[in-house]
Design an enzyme around this catalytic site. Sequence first.
Site: not given
Ligand code: GTP
Ligand code: SPV
Ligand code: MN
Length: 592
Positions: A69, A197, A206, A226, A248, A250, A277, A376
């Site tokens: 983004r 993207y 979003k 979110h 994002s 996290c 999400d 992704r």
């Molecule tokens: P968006 O799709 O961007 O909104 O991301 P999200 O909030 O769904 O994050 P996602 O669950 O994909 O995790 C992103 C990164 O954080 C990955 O590399 C995970 O491995 C890492 N991660 C997720 N949960 C944990 C956790 O509990 N501990 C640690 N150390 N890393 C974590």
């Molecule tokens: C984020 O960035 O929080 C995502 C991926 O979930 S996107 O669709 O690019 O916003």
């Molecule tokens: Mn997101």
Amino acid sequence: MTQNKYVRSWVDEMVALTCPDKVVWIDGSELQAEGLRREACLTGELIKLNEQKLPGCYLHRTAVNDVARVEGRTFICTTKKEDAGNINNWMAPAEAYEKLGKLFKGSMKGRTMYVIPYSMGIVGSSFSKIGYELTDSIYVVLNMLIMTRVGVEVEEALGDSPEFIKGLHAKADLDEANRYIVHFPEDNTIWSVNSGYGGNVLLGKKCFALRIASWLGRKEGWMAEHMLILGIEKPDGETRYICAAFPSACGKTNLAMLIPPAFLREKGYKVWTVGDDIAWLRVGKDGRLYAQNPENGFFGVAPGTNEKSNPNALATTKKDTIFTNVVLNTDNNTVWWEGLDKNPPVHAIDWKGNPWDASKYDKNDKSTCGAHPNSRFTAKAVNCPCLSKEFNNPEGVPIDAIVFGGRRAKTAPLVYQSFDWEHGPFVGSIMASETTAAASGAVGVVRRDPMAMRPFVGYNMGDYFAHWLDMGHRIPKAPKIFHVNWFRTDEEGNFIWPGFGDNLRVLLWMLDRVDGKVDAVETPIGYVPAPGDIDTTGLDLSEETMKELLSVDKEAWLADVANIREFYALIGDTVPAELQAQLNALEKRLSE
Ligand code: GTP
Ligand code: SPV
Ligand code: MN
């Protein structure tokens, strides 16, 4: 094709502007989708993967300059600048229409325009809203078919109504200097140009489900957040629901699909995914807060997803999935990414489309990655082994707890609870997190990210805070509010909390708090668990580490207070007086 005169005249107008050679209406049928996949494979837009190992799966690579983004090029266009506020980029609507109009003009010559009717939320549910996206990208069409509910039943649900969100997307020439993601909340309109993207172009996500929806939610008395939504099934069979807002990349997808640690699994605990999400939240007739996931699939981060960290996500991607910017294993036509396993492919093509030598990979140098850090998967919710049976419930699920969380190496403890509802939005408003690869720009810099919504609130941030406070008065049986941080590190930068499945231990403490089953320790920032109240059975965690995880460093917090004050000042005088008072009270408690 719909007979809705509002849709027809708007599509005609956009066709006249963009001049496509052909217009194709997407009907949601498998037959049409399959034809589009075949066409995309012929042009190289998609690469068909191994049908035995990954049936129905494809790989797509975006342009090298178009991988996340672009917050700096995302605008909220309201008549009055103060309605967009100081945190958003703002442009006057007339100026934005003119500027982007020039970029759209004739941009689809020699191309096809696809008309996608889609519903965010279950078709026909009172939670749901309908949108149309016009795009010149087959990749966008195929992603929208996974991420949203698309097709003729959506058009039937809309009928003759003018109530739909008008989205226009054109790849144009992917020119970074002219890339714009622009929202006109007063006109229910989204224009996106020069990107291909995810979050920039899947306009239901979003752009609509957060930026436009947050605007509508304020107007109509609900919330677009979110947040992931998960259900925790207890051994007695009762399922309780929690929403969590993390910025994002996290941990939302990971938490939403977590597998309980062995000792809890043996007791009979299960976790069910409702969303990973976005949550739309409304007050139910019984006075509780209900959540629905407006999406129909997952656009998840690939790197780090593996059999151990998130087996459910991995299983979800084994069929009908589009992978974006991951590694192609040319020996068997499958995909790979950093953190999938310890066996990178020997013959491989990286996310940029170049031959890739895994032996040159250096984890401290992102430029040696085979997969882009923000690569992704787009996967169907129905393919998720832990999908909640309430996923398609038009009433949503009742929420017991709201969790905020960020990525903080220091300062924020593993978990704390707000003193009351009013203190809850304050806790959300002071969230901060280290930036990630999900948005373009520097990674690892701490920035304030209220409610994980900094890039996604479609109006003035101060007014958004006021809406949160106001919602508290409208929910007689409001959820309890918590804050977590899975990302505390030691001196060497290693995470000290195991995270992932073990996060359930923290969620169970929250449910005990909701039920009044456990006491807590009052600190200046909120309630933290008493020693021993987070079940650490089977974990190799010393008492010392647990203490460190739950500690509140007053000096660090006072420094944070100063930073929050600056942030509130940046938002300006729309920050509600209640929150300013909360900040003063926090400072006073920390100084005592
Ligand atoms: P968006 O799709 O961007 O909104 O991301 P999200 O909030 O769904 O994050 P996602 O669950 O994909 O995790 C992103 C990164 O954080 C990955 O590399 C995970 O491995 C890492 N991660 C997720 N949960 C944990 C956790 O509990 N501990 C640690 N150390 N890393 C974590
Ligand atoms: C984020 O960035 O929080 C995502 C991926 O979930 S996107 O669709 O690019 O916003
Ligand atoms: Mn997101």
